[in-house]
Design a protein around this motif. Structure first.
Motif, short mmCIF file in Angstrom:
data_model
loop_
_atom_site.label_atom_id
_atom_site.label_comp_id
_atom_site.label_asym_id
_atom_site.label_seq_id
_atom_site.Cartn_x
_atom_site.Cartn_y
_atom_site.Cartn_z
N HIS A 1 3.71 -7.61 -1.16
CA HIS A 1 2.80 -8.54 -1.83
C HIS A 1 2.03 -7.87 -2.96
CE1 HIS A 1 3.62 -9.99 2.21
NE2 HIS A 1 3.48 -11.20 1.71
N ASP A 2 2.22 -6.56 -3.11
CA ASP A 2 1.35 -5.84 -4.05
C ASP A 2 2.11 -5.20 -5.22
OD1 ASP A 2 2.71 -3.92 -2.62
OD2 ASP A 2 0.96 -2.66 -2.24
N ILE A 3 3.27 -5.77 -5.55
CA ILE A 3 3.97 -5.26 -6.74
C ILE A 3 3.11 -5.66 -7.96
CG2 ILE A 3 6.13 -5.27 -8.09
CD1 ILE A 3 6.38 -4.24 -5.11
N GLY A 4 2.78 -4.69 -8.78
CA GLY A 4 1.92 -5.00 -9.93
C GLY A 4 0.44 -4.82 -9.66
N THR A 5 0.06 -4.52 -8.41
CA THR A 5 -1.37 -4.21 -8.15
C THR A 5 -1.53 -2.89 -7.41
OG1 THR A 5 -1.34 -5.46 -6.07
CG2 THR A 5 -2.16 -6.63 -8.02
N SER A 6 -0.49 -2.39 -6.77
CA SER A 6 -0.66 -1.20 -5.92
C SER A 6 -1.17 0.00 -6.73
CB SER A 6 0.64 -0.84 -5.21
OG SER A 6 1.59 -0.40 -6.14
N HIS A 7 -0.78 0.09 -8.00
CA HIS A 7 -1.19 1.25 -8.80
C HIS A 7 -2.66 1.15 -9.24
CE1 HIS A 7 -0.12 -1.85 -11.69
NE2 HIS A 7 -0.86 -1.22 -12.57
N LEU A 8 -3.27 -0.02 -9.05
CA LEU A 8 -4.67 -0.19 -9.47
C LEU A 8 -5.62 0.34 -8.40
CD1 LEU A 8 -4.32 -3.84 -10.85
CD2 LEU A 8 -4.36 -1.69 -12.17
N LYS A 9 -5.09 0.44 -7.16
CA LYS A 9 -5.94 0.87 -6.04
C LYS A 9 -5.98 2.39 -5.97
CE LYS A 9 -5.38 -3.31 -3.50
NZ LYS A 9 -4.05 -3.96 -3.47
N LYS A 10 -7.11 2.89 -5.49
CA LYS A 10 -7.25 4.34 -5.34
C LYS A 10 -6.60 4.77 -4.04
CE LYS A 10 -9.26 6.07 -8.83
NZ LYS A 10 -8.70 7.15 -9.53
N GLY B 1 0.82 -1.21 0.00
CA GLY B 1 0.00 0.00 0.00
C GLY B 1 0.85 1.26 0.00
N ASN B 2 2.12 1.13 -0.42
CA ASN B 2 3.06 2.27 -0.44
C ASN B 2 3.16 2.92 0.93
OD1 ASN B 2 3.71 1.92 -3.16
ND2 ASN B 2 1.84 2.99 -3.78
N LYS B 3 3.24 2.09 1.96
CA LYS B 3 3.42 2.60 3.32
C LYS B 3 4.85 2.25 3.81
CE LYS B 3 -1.26 3.05 4.62
NZ LYS B 3 -2.07 2.30 3.65
N GLY B 4 5.19 2.82 4.96
CA GLY B 4 6.49 2.49 5.56
C GLY B 4 7.61 3.36 5.02
N SER B 5 8.84 3.00 5.42
CA SER B 5 9.98 3.85 5.08
C SER B 5 10.35 3.74 3.61
CB SER B 5 11.23 3.38 5.85
OG SER B 5 10.90 2.86 7.06
N ASN B 6 11.10 4.74 3.17
CA ASN B 6 11.67 4.68 1.83
C ASN B 6 12.79 3.66 1.80
OD1 ASN B 6 10.94 6.09 -0.51
ND2 ASN B 6 11.22 8.01 0.61
N THR B 7 12.88 2.91 0.72
CA THR B 7 13.94 1.90 0.57
C THR B 7 14.65 2.19 -0.75
OG1 THR B 7 12.66 0.39 -0.79
CG2 THR B 7 12.37 0.21 1.60
N GLY B 8 15.60 1.33 -1.08
CA GLY B 8 16.24 1.43 -2.39
C GLY B 8 15.30 0.97 -3.51
N GLY B 9 14.16 0.37 -3.16
CA GLY B 9 13.22 -0.15 -4.16
C GLY B 9 12.83 -1.58 -3.81
N MET B 10 11.55 -1.83 -3.71
CA MET B 10 11.04 -3.14 -3.27
C MET B 10 10.41 -3.94 -4.41
SD MET B 10 11.82 -3.49 -0.12
CE MET B 10 10.83 -4.89 0.38
N GLY B 11 10.40 -3.36 -5.59
CA GLY B 11 9.84 -4.09 -6.73
C GLY B 11 9.59 -3.13 -7.87
N VAL B 12 9.46 -3.69 -9.06
CA VAL B 12 9.31 -2.87 -10.27
C VAL B 12 8.40 -3.59 -11.24
CG1 VAL B 12 10.54 -1.93 -12.29
CG2 VAL B 12 11.62 -1.84 -10.05
N ILE B 13 7.55 -2.82 -11.91
CA ILE B 13 6.89 -3.38 -13.08
C ILE B 13 7.30 -2.58 -14.31
CG2 ILE B 13 4.91 -4.44 -11.93
CD1 ILE B 13 3.26 -1.95 -12.67
#
Ligand code: AMP
Ligand code: GLY
Length: 427
Positions: free
Chosen positions: A418-427, A221-233
């Motif tokens: 768990h939401d790489i590839g779906t997080s952008h579909l949610k409002k 849900g794009n929460k929590g700290s900033n990281t170097g990157g947790m996944g990419v589509i």
């Protein structure tokens, strides 16, 4: 040919697994590399830090290296390419002056302002009092950036005066980033969808790769700290053809021309961190002077053209001779991290792969990041441990296959989104 590949993360393992397909390469020295190369007999790891540019140059000379790929920001900013080129070793990667597009945010912002390249309005500060009085009268959110490289931690999106004050004091007073934070950029907050576009350039032409979307926050849900990157589509679902044209004409080509006009010919991978706006325009959030990590892990598996041929053409300034092709497919890349990352985490946990199950999932590649190989076992050795990428004809298939692969990899305290590839579909 004998080459060196500088760097030791997921990006470098991805580059390694792409360039090793080129039959002209007899040997790759991976400096320092990771356990991803354990099964390749044409690869040798060299225990020199990627930042020790003197030792790397000596090693390259002593070993008659023909070509160097310098992947991370630090050695580029330190001038490794300049040193290698002075020894007549060809390189993929910009020299020190060109790498300043990443290593000095003030240089990058000034370049954009001078050449009318769209970016957030900004001010530069080096003294605490003027910075504090500026943030006191600003609207929020407000973005505060250390000028120099800060291991990905130099940017604060402040929601309030209190946060902005803390960020200003951290840089200019407590100097938590040392010299990198002695000057700061304070800029307006941009809204829209973020996208990454990396481009090959030899200083004459610029060829964008497939766009991508990084997921920087640690939690679903794009929460929590900033990281170097947790996944990419890849491609980025918001990067349409109108934006492609806008970016080519208003951002990519103007940046290439601006760098040339300033006498900073850039040869390598130029990374555009973009904010896409609703009216199909875009602004530059940041430039990087290298492939993104983990963007490389998602985008390079879509590249059909031989990566090493492209790199050679970039170095020899004949990129226009090469036809660069990408698969018209979709990538989904999930980062497996050590629990606790981006804060404190343990290392040395054994990683197990169910090879039989993994071999049945189509078009999956597992890239190593923080791993080591000891006594016949793979062990965790960093925050981001593995990048698991799947390529498929449909985005949903890529996503399902990537997560199925994830289910067949185990280590203690494994942690991933768990939401790489779906997080952008949610409002
Ligand atoms: P980085 O420079 O990669 O550490 O990125 C910092 C992150 O801060 C970016 O990916 C954006 O999410 C955010 N960011 C940086 N500058 C801006 C801006 N002007 N407006 C909105 N978000 C920003
Ligand atoms: N993924 C963002 C970066 O490489 O800086």
């Amino acid at each position: 040919m004998k080459i060196i590949l500088v760097g030791g993360g997921g990006r470098e393992d991805t580059i390694l697994k792409a360039v090793i397909k080129n039959p002209d390469i007899e040997k790759i020295y991976s400096i320092p590399g990771n356990a991803g190369s354990a099964n390749f007999n044409r690869v040798e790891r060299v225990n020199i830090s990627a930042e020790d540019i003197n030792k790397i140059t000596d090693f390259a000379v002593e070993n008659n290296i023909d070509f160097a790929i310098v992947a991370p920001d630090d050695p580029l900013a330190l001038g490794l390419v300049d040193m290698l080129e002075a020894k007549n070793i060809k390189c993929f990667g910009p020299n020190k002056l060109a790498a300043e597009v990443e290593s000095s945010k003030i240089f990058a912002k000034s370049l954009m302002k001078k050449y009318n390249i769209p970016t957030a309005d900004y001010e530069i500060f080096n003294d605490v009092d003027s910075a504090l009085s500026y943030v006191a009268k600003s609207d929020y959110p407000l973005v505060i950036k250390a000028d120099g490289l800060a291991k990905g931690k130099g940017v604060v999106v402040a929601e309030s005066f209190k946060q902005a004050r803390e960020a200003v004091l951290n840089c200019l007073k407590s100097k938590i980033f040392g010299q990198s934070g002695e000057k700061i950029v304070i800029e307006k907050f941009l809204t829209g969808h973020e996208a990454t576009v990396m481009a090959f350039t030899d200083g004459k032409v610029i060829i964008p790769m497939i766009s991508s979307m990084d997921h920087k926050r640690a939690l679903d849900g794009n929460k929590g700290s900033n990281t170097g990157g947790m996944g990419v589509i890849a491609p980025n679902p918001f990067y349409n053809s109108e934006l492609e044209n806008f970016c080519m004409n208003k951002i990519f080509l103007p940046t290439l021309n601006a760098l040339n006009s300033e006498g900073r010919k850039f040869k390598g991978c130029l990374y555009f961190g973009l904010m896409l706006h609703d009216d199909n325009t875009a602004s530059v959030i940041e430039y990087n002077s290298r492939f993104g990590d983990p963007e490389a892990e998602a985008v390079l598996p879509l590249l059909k053209t031989d990566l090493f041929e492209i790199m050679r053409a970039v170095s020899e300034e004949r990129l226009s001779d090469i036809k660069i092709e990408f698969e018209q497919k979709y990538s989904c890349c999930v980062i497996l991290a050590s629990g606790g990352y981006p804060g404190r985490y343990l290392t040395g946990n054994e990683i197990t792969f169910d090879d039989e199950a993994l071999s049945k999932i189509p078009n999956v590649q597992i890239f190593h990041a923080g791993t080591k190989f000891a006594d016949g076992k793979f062990l965790t050795n960093g925050g981001r441990v593995l990048a698991v990428n799947a390529v498929a004809d449909e985005p949903e298939t890529a996503r399902l296959n990537a997560y199925e692969a994830v289910n067949n990899i185990k280590f203690d305290n494994m942690f991933y989104r768990h939401d790489i590839g779906t997080s952008h579909l949610k409002k």
